[in-house]
Design a protein around this motif. Structure first.
Motif: not given
Length: 181
Positions: A166-181
């Motif tokens: 779950r923590n890894l998915r959250n980190v991946e989700h946050l990294i994905g949001e930073e890349d799209s910004s």
């Protein structure tokens, strides 16, 4: 006193202290114990061949492998170390392969070991790794072995794995949001 020395068994088929109390200890066992204690500062686990090479430095030859194995079994029975090895009829440790020792962090030590029954080719090394067993190692610190097994056999391991995923998915989700910004 009779219980400690094994003369009185208290209804058990074997002596309570296995006859160790009051028994004379052979010199080989004491010499092996001294080597174990000196190596314990550097290593938690060592391989059979490496241990024999360390004994050879102290004047105990590899031709005395049966006596060394007996000494290790004695030291294991009194709690000094953990050893599960057996010797074959030719005096070699069953399942014996040359592998390095592990230091206290669990990392491979850079101390070289002697090769015995396995040639030093890449294929032989992989075969040796695949067929290692507890009999190939001497656990100089029994508490380290217990701690290692406890880490593996945790009662909450499945819950920890789910939380980590779950923590890894959250980190991946946050990294994905930073890349799209």
């Amino acid at each position: 006193v009779d219980i400690a020395t094994g003369r009185e068994r208290g209804g058990w088929p074997f002596s309570i202290f296995r006859g160790h109390v009051g028994a004379r200890i052979p010199r080989m066992r004491l010499e092996v114990r001294d080597v174990v204690r000196s190596m314990r500062d550097r290593f938690k686990v060592v391989e059979w061949n490496f241990f024999l090479s360390e004994l050879e430095k102290k004047g105990i030859g590899a031709d005395q492998a049966a006596d060394v194995s007996d000494a290790l079994k004695f030291l294991a029975s009194v709690g000094e170390l953990s050893y599960f090895g057996e010797l074959s009829s030719d005096g070699k440790n069953v399942g014996m392969y040359s592998q390095p020792a592990f230091d206290e962090e669990g990392s491979l030590s850079s101390t070289p070991t002697r090769h015995s029954s396995v040639e030093s080719s890449a294929n032989s090394s992989n075969e040796a790794l695949d067929s290692l067993s507890l009999s190939d190692f001497i656990f100089l610190n029994p508490r380290w072995l217990v701690a290692a097994v406890a880490c593996i056999l945790r009662h909450d391991l499945s819950r920890e794995l789910i939380e980590t995923k779950r923590n890894l998915r959250n980190v991946e989700h946050l990294i994905g949001e930073e890349d799209s910004s």
